[in-house]
Design an enzyme around this catalytic site. Structure first.
Site, PDB file in Angstrom:
ATOM      1  N   GLU A  52       0.884  -1.173   0.000  1.00 39.98           N
ATOM      2  CA  GLU A  52       0.000   0.000   0.000  1.00 39.98           C
ATOM      3  C   GLU A  52       0.914   1.213   0.000  1.00 39.98           C
ATOM      4  O   GLU A  52       1.463   1.574   1.038  1.00 39.98           O
ATOM      5  CB  GLU A  52      -0.857   0.039   1.279  1.00 39.98           C
ATOM      6  CG  GLU A  52      -1.836  -1.085   1.419  1.00 39.98           C
ATOM      7  CD  GLU A  52      -2.942  -1.033   0.399  1.00 39.98           C
ATOM      8  OE1 GLU A  52      -3.038  -0.035  -0.354  1.00 39.98           O
ATOM      9  OE2 GLU A  52      -3.703  -1.997   0.341  1.00 39.98           O
ATOM     10  N   CYS A 100      -2.202   8.779   2.338  1.00 39.47           N
ATOM     11  CA  CYS A 100      -1.987   8.301   0.968  1.00 39.47           C
ATOM     12  C   CYS A 100      -3.202   8.571   0.095  1.00 39.47           C
ATOM     13  O   CYS A 100      -3.079   8.871  -1.083  1.00 39.47           O
ATOM     14  CB  CYS A 100      -1.633   6.821   0.974  1.00 39.47           C
ATOM     15  SG  CYS A 100      -2.754   5.799   1.924  1.00 39.47           S
TER      16      CYS A 100
HETATM   17  P1  NDP Z   1       8.960   5.277   4.428  1.00 42.10           P
HETATM   18  O1  NDP Z   1       8.254   4.600   3.350  1.00 42.10           O
HETATM   19  O2  NDP Z   1      10.421   5.418   4.334  1.00 42.10           O
HETATM   20  O3  NDP Z   1       8.619   4.482   5.812  1.00 42.10           O
HETATM   21  C1  NDP Z   1       7.551   3.568   5.953  1.00 42.10           C
HETATM   22  C2  NDP Z   1       8.046   2.324   6.663  1.00 42.10           C
HETATM   23  O4  NDP Z   1       8.974   1.626   5.832  1.00 42.10           O
HETATM   24  C3  NDP Z   1       8.786   2.592   7.959  1.00 42.10           C
HETATM   25  O5  NDP Z   1       8.526   1.560   8.873  1.00 42.10           O
HETATM   26  C4  NDP Z   1      10.245   2.574   7.518  1.00 42.10           C
HETATM   27  O6  NDP Z   1      11.129   2.323   8.584  1.00 42.10           O
HETATM   28  C5  NDP Z   1      10.214   1.461   6.508  1.00 42.10           C
HETATM   29  N1  NDP Z   1      11.255   1.503   5.488  1.00 42.10           N
HETATM   30  C6  NDP Z   1      11.775   2.582   4.867  1.00 42.10           C
HETATM   31  N2  NDP Z   1      12.685   2.217   3.938  1.00 42.10           N
HETATM   32  C7  NDP Z   1      12.755   0.876   3.979  1.00 42.10           C
HETATM   33  C8  NDP Z   1      13.530  -0.100   3.276  1.00 42.10           C
HETATM   34  N3  NDP Z   1      14.403   0.244   2.344  1.00 42.10           N
HETATM   35  N4  NDP Z   1      13.355  -1.397   3.574  1.00 42.10           N
HETATM   36  C9  NDP Z   1      12.467  -1.763   4.519  1.00 42.10           C
HETATM   37  N5  NDP Z   1      11.715  -0.900   5.219  1.00 42.10           N
HETATM   38  C10 NDP Z   1      11.834   0.408   4.950  1.00 42.10           C
HETATM   39  O7  NDP Z   1       8.304   6.687   4.677  1.00 42.10           O
HETATM   40  P2  NDP Z   1       8.944   8.066   5.220  1.00 42.10           P
HETATM   41  O8  NDP Z   1       8.676   8.142   6.646  1.00 42.10           O
HETATM   42  O9  NDP Z   1      10.358   8.253   4.841  1.00 42.10           O
HETATM   43  O10 NDP Z   1       8.055   9.088   4.398  1.00 42.10           O
HETATM   44  C11 NDP Z   1       8.465   9.476   3.092  1.00 42.10           C
HETATM   45  C12 NDP Z   1       7.307   9.591   2.139  1.00 42.10           C
HETATM   46  O11 NDP Z   1       6.651   8.344   2.017  1.00 42.10           O
HETATM   47  C13 NDP Z   1       6.192  10.540   2.568  1.00 42.10           C
HETATM   48  O12 NDP Z   1       6.496  11.852   2.313  1.00 42.10           O
HETATM   49  C14 NDP Z   1       5.038   9.988   1.729  1.00 42.10           C
HETATM   50  O13 NDP Z   1       5.127  10.506   0.436  1.00 42.10           O
HETATM   51  C15 NDP Z   1       5.271   8.497   1.733  1.00 42.10           C
HETATM   52  N6  NDP Z   1       4.476   7.808   2.756  1.00 42.10           N
HETATM   53  C16 NDP Z   1       3.323   7.202   2.374  1.00 42.10           C
HETATM   54  C17 NDP Z   1       2.525   6.602   3.304  1.00 42.10           C
HETATM   55  C18 NDP Z   1       1.251   5.921   2.916  1.00 42.10           C
HETATM   56  O14 NDP Z   1       0.312   5.874   3.711  1.00 42.10           O
HETATM   57  N7  NDP Z   1       1.169   5.345   1.741  1.00 42.10           N
HETATM   58  C19 NDP Z   1       2.842   6.616   4.735  1.00 42.10           C
HETATM   59  C20 NDP Z   1       4.101   7.250   5.027  1.00 42.10           C
HETATM   60  C21 NDP Z   1       4.864   7.824   4.065  1.00 42.10           C
HETATM   61  P3  NDP Z   1      11.947   3.541   9.281  1.00 42.10           P
HETATM   62  O15 NDP Z   1      10.934   4.473   9.846  1.00 42.10           O
HETATM   63  O16 NDP Z   1      12.753   2.859  10.329  1.00 42.10           O
HETATM   64  O17 NDP Z   1      12.762   4.169   8.206  1.00 42.10           O
END
Ligand code: NDP
Length: 450
Positions: free
Chosen positions: A227, A261
């Site tokens: 998602e 999102c």
């Molecule tokens: P991320 O996608 O980086 O984080 C979401 C989750 O994924 C966190 O638990 C994070 O862990 C983990 N994660 C990040 N990178 C990896 C990886 N390479 N491998 C495995 N797990 C990973 O979101 P951000 O917080 O950096 O937000 C950035 C952008 O993402 C936002 O500006 C938005 O555009 C989008 N976003 C979309 C969401 C949605 O509902 N679809 C929700 C949140 C963000 P950790 O926190 O430890 O890095």
């Protein structure tokens, strides 16, 4: 240490030590061991526990909501609504899982043949901070009801909420190991997916994170559900009730301080009503109350982290440099970003082409239905679209033309336990919620008896 910093006050809220390799191993071992017994439990036993989880959420709503607000800056009223919605999804699956997963008889040459829906085992959930409880519960409720085991890797900035979610299941009386929080950073996720005790993975978050997780899962031949982000359009057609549409669009874009999102991020106005609509809309946006997220009357809080606010500021500034015009807002102060409306946007500007994760909406106009469909589908994302109109017949005829995972007419795109939720294109694949969500992490076993 993994730390939670209150984005409104700057105070440190929690500091939790990242798990060692031994601790990670223990979590996975407990999970795998628990699966052996949990898969044999009946729906009535699982339902009773899931209803207890709902009860716990309803009893201590405020406690959980305050941590959400403190960790990621969501206005308290919205945090309370989020926790209540989690109780709803628990109740929904407690009531419906058995029917959703009842064996399906299929007439063949056999004496008896059917499909049996059986759990896969331990499922890893990689979750984001924007709805720290909801994103997790909408995975956990169906997964546990299906007989799976949940292991959570939550976003690093909401680890206290992650601990609280584990507490909900413990307080509800779920057997040890059914749902555990794994305190790790994202760099540890790859190895966890590769571990043979993990059978599948679901991720909600950004497209790069989804791509990384799905690549590992793919290489390991493990099922994944993604998602990811969205860039939903709000399409206002002539004849729509402009005042009501404006109210809905304000909710669609600005609730959760724009960090959703499925938020409506692109406002597409049919030329005939563009000016009138914008007047009403702007008035409502300017009236939104920003402030301390812990105060009951605050609607716009702060963004969850300063780097996210800075990213948003860059998208706005780059678009303005390319010719866009700010009608209101546009400025950042620390983690706070003013509710912002931007016009004169073109398809390639960051505020239109990219996902904006904050209280910023871009607007443009169109003249024909064909043009509207083309603008909606021009996005590389495909979560959902909202149409506002008085001609329901015409609107329904347009539904098949959209690429998105959802079309809502005269309503904002929202999640509801009874309806499937998910996207197309780079918004991800698979579905959550409803009968479709609970059937993602199951072995659809063919049984043939002669
Ligand atoms: P991320 O996608 O980086 O984080 C979401 C989750 O994924 C966190 O638990 C994070 O862990 C983990 N994660 C990040 N990178 C990896 C990886 N390479 N491998 C495995 N797990 C990973 O979101 P951000 O917080 O950096 O937000 C950035 C952008 O993402 C936002 O500006 C938005 O555009 C989008 N976003 C979309 C969401 C949605 O509902 N679809 C929700 C949140 C963000 P950790 O926190 O430890 O890095």
């Amino acid at each position: 240490m993994i730390e939670s910093i209150n984005p409104f006050t700057g105070d440190k809220i929690a500091s939790i030590r990242e798990y060692s390799e031994e601790q990670i191993d223990k979590v996975l071992e407990d999970a795998a061991e628990r699966f052996k017994g949990w898969r044999k439990t009946g729906f009535s036993e699982r339902s009773a526990l899931m209803l207890k989880a709902a009860e716990e959420l309803r009893k201590n709503t405020r406690e959980y909501a305050e941590t959400i607000t403190a960790e990621m800056g969501k206005p308290i009223k919205q945090s309370i609504a989020e926790v209540e919605k989690c109780a709803w999804v628990c109740e929904y699956y407690a009531k419906n899982a058995e029917t959703h997963l009842a064996s399906e008889k299929i007439e063949t040459d056999a004496v008896k043949s059917y499909v049996s829906y059986e759990p896969l085992g331990v499922v890893l959930a990689v979750m984001p901070w924007n709805y720290p409880f909801w994103q997790v519960f909408r995975f956990a409720a169906p997964a546990l009801m299906a007989g799976n085991i949940g292991v959570l890797k939550h976003a690093s900035n909401v680890m206290q909420s992650a601990e609280n979610i584990q507490k909900v299941f413990e307080r509800a009386g779920f057997p040890k190991g059914c749902f555990q929080n794994l305190v790790i950073g994202s760099d540890k996720v790859e190895n966890v997916i590769k571990d043979s005790r993990i059978k599948a993975v679901t991720l909600t978050g950004s497209t790069p994170a989804g791509s990384a997780v799905a690549s590992t899962a793919g290489a390991e031949i493990k099922k994944s559900v993604l998602e990811l982000g969205g860039n939903n359009a709000l399409v206002i057609l002539k004849g729509a009730n402009l005042k009501k549409a404006a109210e809905t669009c304000v909710q669609a874009r600005f609730q959760n301080t724009g960090q959703s999102c499925i938020a409506g991020k692109r406002l597409l106005l049919q030329e005939e009503i563009a000016e009138d609509f914008m007047e009403i809309f702007l008035e409502q946006v300017k009236a939104l109350k920003s402030g301390d997220p812990m105060k009951e009357d605050t609607f716009i809080g702060v963004l969850a982290r300063e780097d996210l606010a800075r990213d948003l500021e860059k998208q706005v500034n780059d678009s303005v440099k390319a010719g866009a015009k700010v009608l209101c807002g546009g400025k950042r102060k620390g983690t706070y970003f003013e509710p912002t409306v931007i016009t004169k946007v073109t398809k390639n500007m960051p505020v239109f082409a990219e996902e904006t994760f904050g209280p910023v909406i871009s607007t443009t106009t169109f003249s024909t239905y064909e043009e509207a469909v083309e603008l909606v589908n021009s996005s590389q994302f495909g979560l959902g679209v909202s149409l506002f109109t008085d001609d329901l017949e015409k609107a329904e005829a347009l539904v098949p033309l959209f690429d998105d995972g959802a079309v809502f007419i005269n309503e904002l795109v929202k999640s509801d336990p009874r309806l499937p939720f998910g996207g197309t294109k780079i918004s991800g694949y698979g579905r959550e919620l409803s009968i479709h969500g609970i059937r993602e992490f199951v072995n659809k076993k063919t049984v043939y008896i002669n």
